[in-house]
Design an enzyme around this catalytic site. Structure first.
Site, PDB file in Angstrom:
ATOM      1  N   ASN A 107     -10.583  -0.576  -0.848  1.00  0.00           N
ATOM      2  CA  ASN A 107      -8.687  -0.515   0.292  1.00  0.00           C
ATOM      3  C   ASN A 107      -8.286  -1.052  -1.287  1.00  0.00           C
ATOM      4  OD1 ASN A 107      -6.407  -0.785   0.102  1.00  0.00           O
ATOM      5  ND2 ASN A 107      -6.443  -1.763   2.184  1.00  0.00           N
ATOM      6  N   HIS A 113      -3.853   6.847   3.253  1.00  0.00           N
ATOM      7  CA  HIS A 113      -3.914   5.669   2.076  1.00  0.00           C
ATOM      8  C   HIS A 113      -5.446   4.854   3.177  1.00  0.00           C
ATOM      9  CE1 HIS A 113      -4.085   1.228   1.128  1.00  0.00           C
ATOM     10  NE2 HIS A 113      -3.923   1.291   1.860  1.00  0.00           N
ATOM     11  N   CYS A 140       0.946  -1.671   0.401  1.00  0.00           N
ATOM     12  CA  CYS A 140       0.128   0.208   0.373  1.00  0.00           C
ATOM     13  C   CYS A 140       0.599   1.436   0.035  1.00  0.00           C
ATOM     14  CB  CYS A 140      -0.401  -0.001   0.996  1.00  0.00           C
ATOM     15  SG  CYS A 140      -2.093  -1.232   1.001  1.00  0.00           S
TER      16      CYS A 140
HETATM   17  O1  UT7 Z   1      -4.436  -2.083   3.641  1.00  0.00           O
HETATM   18  C1  UT7 Z   1      -3.397  -2.698   4.109  1.00  0.00           C
HETATM   19  C2  UT7 Z   1      -3.696  -2.506   5.586  1.00  0.00           C
HETATM   20  N1  UT7 Z   1      -4.987  -3.083   6.199  1.00  0.00           N
HETATM   21  C3  UT7 Z   1      -5.666  -2.480   7.153  1.00  0.00           C
HETATM   22  O2  UT7 Z   1      -4.856  -1.189   7.148  1.00  0.00           O
HETATM   23  C4  UT7 Z   1      -6.584  -3.365   8.056  1.00  0.00           C
HETATM   24  C5  UT7 Z   1      -6.677  -2.778   9.399  1.00  0.00           C
HETATM   25  N2  UT7 Z   1      -7.873  -3.599  10.197  1.00  0.00           N
HETATM   26  C6  UT7 Z   1      -8.995  -3.095   9.822  1.00  0.00           C
HETATM   27  O3  UT7 Z   1      -9.227  -2.430   9.043  1.00  0.00           O
HETATM   28  C7  UT7 Z   1      -9.948  -3.708  10.970  1.00  0.00           C
HETATM   29  O4  UT7 Z   1      -9.069  -4.659  12.073  1.00  0.00           O
HETATM   30  C8  UT7 Z   1     -11.269  -5.142  10.065  1.00  0.00           C
HETATM   31  C9  UT7 Z   1     -12.037  -4.291   9.133  1.00  0.00           C
HETATM   32  C10 UT7 Z   1     -10.026  -5.811   9.341  1.00  0.00           C
HETATM   33  C11 UT7 Z   1     -11.311  -5.446  10.885  1.00  0.00           C
HETATM   34  O5  UT7 Z   1     -12.611  -4.416  12.276  1.00  0.00           O
HETATM   35  P1  UT7 Z   1     -11.759  -4.997  13.234  1.00  0.00           P
HETATM   36  O6  UT7 Z   1     -12.838  -3.876  14.427  1.00  0.00           O
HETATM   37  O7  UT7 Z   1      -9.667  -4.896  13.579  1.00  0.00           O
HETATM   38  O8  UT7 Z   1     -12.932  -6.186  13.890  1.00  0.00           O
HETATM   39  P2  UT7 Z   1     -12.660  -7.699  14.088  1.00  0.00           P
HETATM   40  O9  UT7 Z   1     -11.164  -8.160  13.511  1.00  0.00           O
HETATM   41  O10 UT7 Z   1     -11.751  -7.094  16.101  1.00  0.00           O
HETATM   42  O11 UT7 Z   1     -13.506  -8.559  14.512  1.00  0.00           O
HETATM   43  C12 UT7 Z   1     -14.425  -7.804  15.635  1.00  0.00           C
HETATM   44  C13 UT7 Z   1     -15.813  -9.434  15.835  1.00  0.00           C
HETATM   45  C14 UT7 Z   1     -15.183 -10.437  15.616  1.00  0.00           C
HETATM   46  O12 UT7 Z   1     -16.427 -11.658  16.393  1.00  0.00           O
HETATM   47  P3  UT7 Z   1     -15.946 -12.422  17.332  1.00  0.00           P
HETATM   48  O13 UT7 Z   1     -14.877 -12.603  17.458  1.00  0.00           O
HETATM   49  O14 UT7 Z   1     -15.558 -10.494  17.828  1.00  0.00           O
HETATM   50  O15 UT7 Z   1     -17.411 -12.638  17.601  1.00  0.00           O
HETATM   51  C15 UT7 Z   1     -15.020 -10.851  13.850  1.00  0.00           C
HETATM   52  O16 UT7 Z   1     -15.435 -12.602  13.706  1.00  0.00           O
HETATM   53  O17 UT7 Z   1     -16.344  -8.791  14.002  1.00  0.00           O
HETATM   54  C16 UT7 Z   1     -16.328 -10.340  13.825  1.00  0.00           C
HETATM   55  N3  UT7 Z   1     -15.920  -9.962  11.768  1.00  0.00           N
HETATM   56  C17 UT7 Z   1     -16.898  -9.836  10.737  1.00  0.00           C
HETATM   57  N4  UT7 Z   1     -18.363  -9.680  10.838  1.00  0.00           N
HETATM   58  C18 UT7 Z   1     -19.426  -9.147  10.403  1.00  0.00           C
HETATM   59  C19 UT7 Z   1     -15.304  -9.586  11.122  1.00  0.00           C
HETATM   60  N5  UT7 Z   1     -15.407  -9.300   9.640  1.00  0.00           N
HETATM   61  C20 UT7 Z   1     -16.609  -9.341   9.514  1.00  0.00           C
HETATM   62  C21 UT7 Z   1     -17.655  -8.988   8.678  1.00  0.00           C
HETATM   63  N6  UT7 Z   1     -17.963  -8.860   9.165  1.00  0.00           N
HETATM   64  N7  UT7 Z   1     -16.827  -8.958   7.785  1.00  0.00           N
END
Ligand code: UT7
Length: 330
Positions: free
Chosen positions: A287, A257, A117
């Protein structure tokens, strides 16, 4: 004797995204997710997905043509082509060579640059140095991806984030005091496992087993990446501003980004830069990896937001880990 370097600036911009729109509602039918979760956790509403016959060089070539038209230059005036991508048409030859051929450019140096990125900012910095040193005169720097090809469409943690697209700029010498005022690049390979495509390279060449295990798909530890992204993009902006002898108060536009609107808001808050000065378009495109910044830049210029003499900061963070920032006077 004081050595006076040339000032190098962006004199043309363009972008291209595929026609096909994939909305959050479409994703609801593919994985266990909801429009509400995606919008509130990421800020994304929809993204563009390349057609099966569309590859990275096609999007890159179209974006580059627009940037050349914008700069009122002929293709054969270009003597340096850099394509920042982690989803090239193939491992080799480089996508930059394919773009060179598509545009009918002769006698140019052409290569791909892989810094995920951060690739577009790395590319700007390399082109800036080449033009400053009079090695080349006019450069095309393109960020281009068809990331949809390496996304696991069954993995809700990653497939909701990514989109395809390309953005391009033309760089050349500009009058003193304008153009690129500073660049800052950095990397830390100890974070390599946080985002990767494990198979398909020399470590794990493609086999039936690697395909079966889904090792050719993009893998990410989202939470960890999130924390690094906020800290590093904030620090990179401060470093690049210092190098340009400017402060956060001098920033007219911040183009971060486009990975997650919560990351963007946290970075802006830490920098005390109001969101009105921050360019955000990830709701429409998701993204697009190395393409997010040149796409957002072109949109902001064409919408008349960025004006002559504005101080613009570009900042990115990505796999590697890599990161970087660039301060420009428009
Ligand atoms: O370009 C390169 C750089 N990349 C980035 O900068 C990405 C950085 N990371 C992020 O943007 C975020 O970490 C994500 C959007 C990928 C995830 O968001 P989060 O707030 O960190 O969620 P999490 O991974 O902590 O997940 C929270 C909950 C989980 O469920 P439990 O374990 O709490 O029951 C996940 O399983 O949300 C669940 N979850 C979803 N639910 C519905 C994860 N993905 C999804 C989804 N829909 N698509």
């Amino acid at each position: 004797m004081e050595v006076k370097f040339k000032s190098v600036g962006i004199v043309g911009t363009g972008f291209c995204v595929p026609k096909k729109v994939l909305t959050n509602f479409d994703l609801e039918k593919m994985v266990d997710t909801t429009d509400d979760w995606i919008r509130t956790r990421t800020g994304i509403r929809e993204r563009r997905i390349a057609d099966s016959n569309e590859a990275t060089s096609d999007l890159a070539g179209k974006a580059a043509r627009k940037a050349l038209e914008d700069a009122r230059l002929n293709p054969d005036e270009i003597d340096l082509i850099i394509v920042a991508t982690l989803s090239p048409d193939m491992s080799f030859p480089s996508t930059a060579c394919l773009v060179q051929h598509k545009l009918g450019i002769k006698n140019a140096c052409a290569f791909d640059l892989e810094a995920a990125c951060s690739g577009f900012i790395y590319g700007l910095s390399v082109a800036d140095a080449f033009i400053k040193s009079s090695t080349y005169k006019i450069a095309l720097v393109i960020g281009a991806e068809t990331f949809s090809r390496i996304v696991d469409w069954k993995d809700r943690n990653t497939c909701i984030l990514m989109g395809d697209g390309a953005g391009a700029v033309v760089l050349r010498e500009v009058i003193n005091g304008k153009g690129i005022l500073s660049t800052y690049l950095d990397a830390d390979g100890s974070g390599a496992d946080l985002m990767k495509q494990p198979a398909g390279g020399s470590r794990l060449p493609a086999t039936e087993e690697t395909v079966k295990q889904g090792l050719h798909y993009f893998k990410m530890q989202g939470n960890e990446v999130f924390k690094h992204a906020v800290r590093i993009m904030t620090a990179s902006t401060i470093t690049a501003l210092k190098k340009a002898n400017l402060s956060n108060e001098d920033v007219d536009w911040l183009i971060p980004h486009q990975a997650n609107s919560r990351i963007i808001q946290s970075v802006a808050k830490r920098l005390c830069i109001p969101m009105e000065k921050v360019i955000v378009n990830l709701d429409k495109y998701g993204n697009t990896t190395a393409a997010t910044i040149p796409i957002a830049l072109d949109e902001a210029v064409k919408q008349g937001k960025i004006k002559e003499e504005d101080n613009v900061v570009l900042v990115a963070f990505g796999a590697g880990l890599t990161w970087g920032a660039c301060v420009l006077r428009w």
